[in-house]
Every structure is written in C-alpha cells, then in structure tokens.
Design a protein around this motif. Structure first.
Motif, PDB file in Angstrom:
ATOM      1  N   PRO A 505     132.274  24.786  76.925  1.00  0.00           N
ATOM      2  CA  PRO A 505     130.405  24.212  77.416  1.00  0.00           C
ATOM      3  C   PRO A 505     130.715  24.381  78.673  1.00  0.00           C
ATOM      4  O   PRO A 505     129.116  25.219  79.445  1.00  0.00           O
ATOM      5  N   ALA A 538     133.432  12.679  69.958  1.00  0.00           N
ATOM      6  CA  ALA A 538     132.000  12.956  71.255  1.00  0.00           C
ATOM      7  C   ALA A 538     132.030  13.687  72.093  1.00  0.00           C
ATOM      8  O   ALA A 538     131.153  14.835  72.276  1.00  0.00           O
ATOM      9  N   VAL A 539     133.442  14.000  72.232  1.00  0.00           N
ATOM     10  CA  VAL A 539     133.468  15.485  73.398  1.00  0.00           C
ATOM     11  C   VAL A 539     133.171  16.409  72.284  1.00  0.00           C
ATOM     12  O   VAL A 539     132.677  17.684  73.231  1.00  0.00           O
ATOM     13  N   ASN A 541     131.150  16.842  69.835  1.00  0.00           N
ATOM     14  CA  ASN A 541     130.229  16.810  69.267  1.00  0.00           C
ATOM     15  C   ASN A 541     129.305  17.067  70.918  1.00  0.00           C
ATOM     16  O   ASN A 541     127.887  17.963  70.966  1.00  0.00           O
ATOM     17  N   THR A 542     129.504  16.436  71.957  1.00  0.00           N
ATOM     18  CA  THR A 542     128.289  17.311  73.410  1.00  0.00           C
ATOM     19  C   THR A 542     128.292  18.289  73.732  1.00  0.00           C
ATOM     20  O   THR A 542     128.035  18.813  73.917  1.00  0.00           O
ATOM     21  N   ALA A 543     129.909  19.147  73.702  1.00  0.00           N
ATOM     22  CA  ALA A 543     129.475  20.152  73.555  1.00  0.00           C
ATOM     23  C   ALA A 543     129.260  22.003  72.783  1.00  0.00           C
ATOM     24  O   ALA A 543     129.664  22.439  72.400  1.00  0.00           O
ATOM     25  N   THR A 544     128.783  21.000  71.402  1.00  0.00           N
ATOM     26  CA  THR A 544     128.242  21.989  71.038  1.00  0.00           C
ATOM     27  C   THR A 544     127.321  23.254  71.082  1.00  0.00           C
ATOM     28  O   THR A 544     126.538  22.720  72.114  1.00  0.00           O
ATOM     29  N   THR A 562     130.178  22.848  63.182  1.00  0.00           N
ATOM     30  CA  THR A 562     130.898  21.870  63.576  1.00  0.00           C
ATOM     31  C   THR A 562     132.061  20.795  62.798  1.00  0.00           C
ATOM     32  O   THR A 562     132.389  19.858  63.417  1.00  0.00           O
TER      33      THR A 562
END
Length: 562
Positions: A505, A538-539, A541-544, A562
């Motif tokens: 990220p 959640a962390v 997925n946020t960094a996708t 993913t």
C-alpha cells in the motif's frame, strides 16, 4: 526374540503381523478428529505461547529466588577476615543489581536440572532485566517476547552502566518479536556503541587483541584440511578481496574449476608470495600489467537506523600500508637479470616462459606496492552527528555496526575514493519495462537491504518482486520503487507460483497473506502478525491495489488477486 509390550503383556515379535501395534482386545480404536490445517495451526501457535509463558515465568521465578536469598548480610568476595570456603555475597548481574547469596544459585540450578554456573547466569540475566532493562522486563512479565532473546540482550549489556543499559533498552525493547534475531542483534550492537562510543572502541581493541588467532586442522584422507582464522574485520575484508582477485586471474589463465575451488587455490598461493605476485603482475586482456580491476563488493549496502539524519558512503581502494609489507629479501640479493621495467609497456620475461624466482624478485623491487592491492567497495552509513563529532556508529554491511574510531583506523592507511551518495528518499524515475535498471537496483539494495517477507533474515543479492505483477502493454511506469520489494528466490517463488499473496500500500510497507489466511504487515520496524481477524481482513481489503489498464479496455482497471 524381540517382544512387544502392550497393555495385555508381551507376545512374540512377528514382522508379518500388520496389527502389531494394536493390543489384543475387542475394543475398537478410539475415534480421532479429522486432521485439518486449522488444528495443526492451533497446536503450533498454542505450543509456542505455552513455551514463551514457561520461559518468561522461569525468569520471574529466578528474581523471586534471588529476593529470598539476599546477600546484604553476607561479606562480599573482597571482604577480609572471612573463613576459607564460606558463603559470600555476589553480584550476579551488572551495575545496579542487588547482591545475592553465593550458594543460592546451586539449589535453583538443581531444581531445573542445570549446572551451578547456568543457575547463576539465569539469576544474573533475570536481575539485569528487572533492574537495568525495565522495558524488556515489562514485556517479559506480559509474556510478549522470547525469554532467550531478552537474556541475550542482558548478557550483551552487562558491561555497561545502569544508565547506558537503559539507553539500549529504550532503543530495542519495542522491536523484539518483530525482527529475526540476526537483524535485531545488529541493532543491539549499534545501540551499545551509541550508549558509550569511547568505551566501545576501547573494548573492540582489547577483544580484538585477545581473540585473534589462526588454526589449521588435521588433514583428511582426501588431502584436504580446514583453516580457521579470527582476524581484524579490516584484515578479513582485504584477505577476501585479494583471494577473489587471484581467483579471477586464475580463471583468466584458463582454470575452469568453480569459483569456490579457485578461491581455495588462491588462498594456497598466498603461502608462496613470489608465485602470488607473479600472478598479480601478469597482464590480462583489457588490463595493464601490474594494475588492478575492481574487486568484490565485500561489504554491500545497509540502511540507516531509525533516527539517523544522514548517510555517507566511502569506498576504499587500498590494502595494508607500505610499512606493513613483508620483507621477502632477507637473503643476499641474486644477480638481477636484464628485464624491462614492469611499469613499462612490455612485461618482464619472455612470452611463454615462466619467470624464475630471481626474475620475480627483481621485478617486484621495481613495483609500486599499491598496484598489487585489491580494490574494495565499503559502503558506510553515518549519521550526521557522527560526521560532525567523529564519534558514534558506522554501519557496514557484512560486518555490522562498528565504532566510528574503529572504521577510522581501517581507513587510516588507505587510498580512499569517495562515491556519490545515492539519494535514498528521492527515488528514481519509473520505467516502462520488466527489466529493472541497475541504478534502481542499487537504490533498492541501499534502501531495503533485507527481504520484505515476514520474519525474513535474507540479505545481499535478492530478487526484486513486482508487487503488482508486470503486464506488457498495460501502462507506463510499472517498474518503479513503489512497486518493487526485495525477496529471496524462494520467497519470490512463493508469491509468484505459490498461494502466498502480497500487497504494497505504501513504498516499503507490505502486507502478506499466507495460504490459510494469516495476514502479516511488514515495514521498517519489522513484522506485525495481524492474524485472521476481521480487522486483519479489513486491512488487507483496504490495501487492494489497482492494476494498470488492460490494452483496449478503455481505462477499465483489472483488479489484483484477493
């Protein structure tokens, strides 16, 4: 005859009996739960937590045992008028730890099945942690770190004052559990030097003089032997460089054996100085007689420690000083043959004829010793304060942190060529190609000299992984600092062909997801296990990341795995 002993007694051993390991009874075997990855993961993590708790509790119990056996009422080891052999008060830890009754350690050692010496060391380490390293001790009490690592730090800092030990404690306590021990130890060594640079330089000098030695082992039945040497770090660098230089020259003369084999041959050549000098002064295609090409990078790049405000890189281009050259000519000088000047265009001797020892000696007398020295690249990272004051830590790859005074002594008799510092924060211009330019590789190696994989200790020549896989024709700038991460070859294969996933990220901050869902965040402070919780997901997925646009997709973005 072998017997099998089961619940029903013994019976003859029969190799043909497939039920040998099952006792004779009519009861069916117990039903076991099916083995799943989740069960094995739970067993492994549970065992580790139990082991950590046991060893941390052992340290706490050692301090309790010391409290029960205080030494205040006993004479010290230096007190006069005490009967021979009587118990005395001893300080098992460092400065600031309480006195303990001398005989207390023996009983504790017997309880844990160890020697009296090991029992005394356990108490000393525990007292050091409680009284001199309070941050580490707090984490021990909370069972957050490995006890053996905390004990190693206590032992390494025992010679420091209580205040200096506290400096080391503040510098490294939060990093335990995030870094492999090899990387953590380098930070501990650096903090010890920073705590008292003058004492560190003096200690390095004393230890260096006491520990230097060379030992040749017994030859085996293949005519090979092992040579063990413990020398000054600077001497080790020069030795490695000259061995590598000779190995390359052997290859240029037609030796087709492996590099390791040629290096071993080169070391043997150093036992015959005249032959080694002849090889070093023999012209090689593309070189001038008696000159040298760049030697190996015996010390690669290293990143500055947190808090360092600047870096500086120095390359050394010489060996031992002229005054240290061995006197090879104690015998009467032989008649000097009529030879051309070795510094001239023509090399001494007749082509195709090996030089005699007399010819070599005569030619050597005319050589500039500097031309025989190997070239060594030494990357030093210095804080701005160290450059200004001349004291502090110099970090060198392959050697580790050293006192600035020690490195100054290394460079005191060298011809130094300073190379420009690579601008680590500045980065480099992205390129639209899968191949990574050398300048970008150098930048990444200086910026991140160790692998970005969770808890990895790999360093040196690493692969550079595109965290968003490169796709031909999918937009410019795919090869850039923000999309590269150093990995070992195995780790690179795991994320490319295995079931490990990775995301970056921010430059230098990576997320990894293991095959069974465990997520790890890796940054300059080490590895942070996030587990399999909803927060960890959640962390992740946020960094996708967003992939470059596909050709002809009208700007549509292709999502990463993913």
């Amino acid at each position: 005859m072998l017997q099998y002993s089961g619940p029903e007694g013994g019976r003859p051993f029969d190799p043909a009996d497939p039920g040998l390991d099952v006792p004779y009874d009519d009861e069916p075997p117990p039903q076991l739960l099916p083995l799943t990855p989740e069960i094995v993961i739970s067993q492994m993590t549970g065992s580790r937590r139990l082991k950590m708790a046991t060893e941390c509790n052992e340290l706490i119990s050692a301090t309790d045992w010391a409290d029960l056996h205080p030494g205040e009422t006993l004479p010290t080891t230096t007190a006069a008028g005490v009967g021979p052999g009587a118990e005395r008060a001893v300080q098992l830890g460092g400065d600031g730890t309480p006195l303990v009754a001398e005989f207390a350690a023996t009983e504790l050692a017997a309880l844990v099945h160890s020697s009296s010496w090991a029992g005394a060391r356990l108490i000393g380490d525990a007292l050091d942690l409680r009284h001199r390293l309070p941050r580490l001790w707090s984490r021990i009490c909370e069972t957050e770190i490995e006890a053996w690592q905390a004990r190693r730090i206590a032992q390494a800092t025992r010679h420091l004052t209580k205040h200096e030990a506290g400096y080391v404690d503040a510098a490294v306590a939060d990093l335990l559990g995030r870094l492999p021990w090899g990387r953590l130890q380098a930070l501990v060594d650096a903090a010890i030097i920073e705590a008292n640079p003058e004492r560190a330089a003096q200690l390095a000098d004393l230890v260096g003089k006491a520990d230097k030695k060379v030992h040749v082992g017994q030859s085996d039945d293949h005519g090979l032997t092992t040579v063990y040497a413990r020398v000054d770090a600077a001497a080790g660098i020069w030795l490695d460089a000259i061995i590598d230089r000779l190995a390359d020259l052997l290859a240029a003369q037609g030796d087709e054996s492996s590099k390791d084999n040629r290096r071993a041959t080169a070391l043997g050549l150093l036992a015959h100085p005249a032959r080694a000098i002849q090889l070093l002064t023999t012209p090689v295609t593309g070189e001038e007689a008696g000159t040298d090409t760049a030697g190996p990078d015996t010390a690669g790049p290293d990143t500055a420690a947190p808090g360092m405000s600047g870096t500086d890189t120095a390359g050394t281009d010489s060996g031992a000083g002229d005054d240290d050259e061995p006197d090879l000519f104690d015998a009467p000088e032989p008649p000097e043959p009529d030879l051309p000047d070795p510094d001239g265009p023509e090399h001494p001797g007749t082509p195709g004829r090996p030089l005699t020892e007399a010819e070599i000696i005569a030619a050597v007398r005319r050589l500039d010793p500097a031309k025989l020295r190997p070239r060594v690249l030494l990357n030093l990272h210095l804080a701005e304060q160290t450059v200004r004051t001349g004291t502090g830590v110099a970090r060198t790859e392959g050697i580790g942190p050293q006192a600035a005074d020690t490195v100054r002594a290394w460079l005191g008799d060298c011809t130094i060529l300073l190379r420009p510092v690579i601008d680590l924060p500045g980065g480099l211009t992205p390129v639209d190609a899968y191949e990574i330019p050398q300048a970008m590789r150098d930048h990444m190696q200086l910026r991140q000299p160790v692998s970005s994989f969770p808890f990895a200790a790999s360093r040196g020549k690493l692969d550079l992984d595109h965290t968003i896989p490169y796709r031909p024709g999918c937009g410019p700038g795919q090869t850039r600092i923000a999309n590269l991460a150093p990995l070992s070859r195995l780790e690179h294969r795991l994320v490319t062909h295995g079931d490990w996933s990775r995301r970056q990220p921010e430059p230098g901050t990576l997320l990894f997801r293991a095959p069974h869902g465990h997520i790890y965040l890796v940054d300059h402070n080490g590895t942070h296990p996030l587990g399999t919780t909803s927060f960890a997901q959640a962390v992740w997925n946020t960094a996708t990341p967003e992939q470059p646009a596909r050709p002809g997709a009208d700007g549509e973005r292709a999502r990463g795995r993913t």
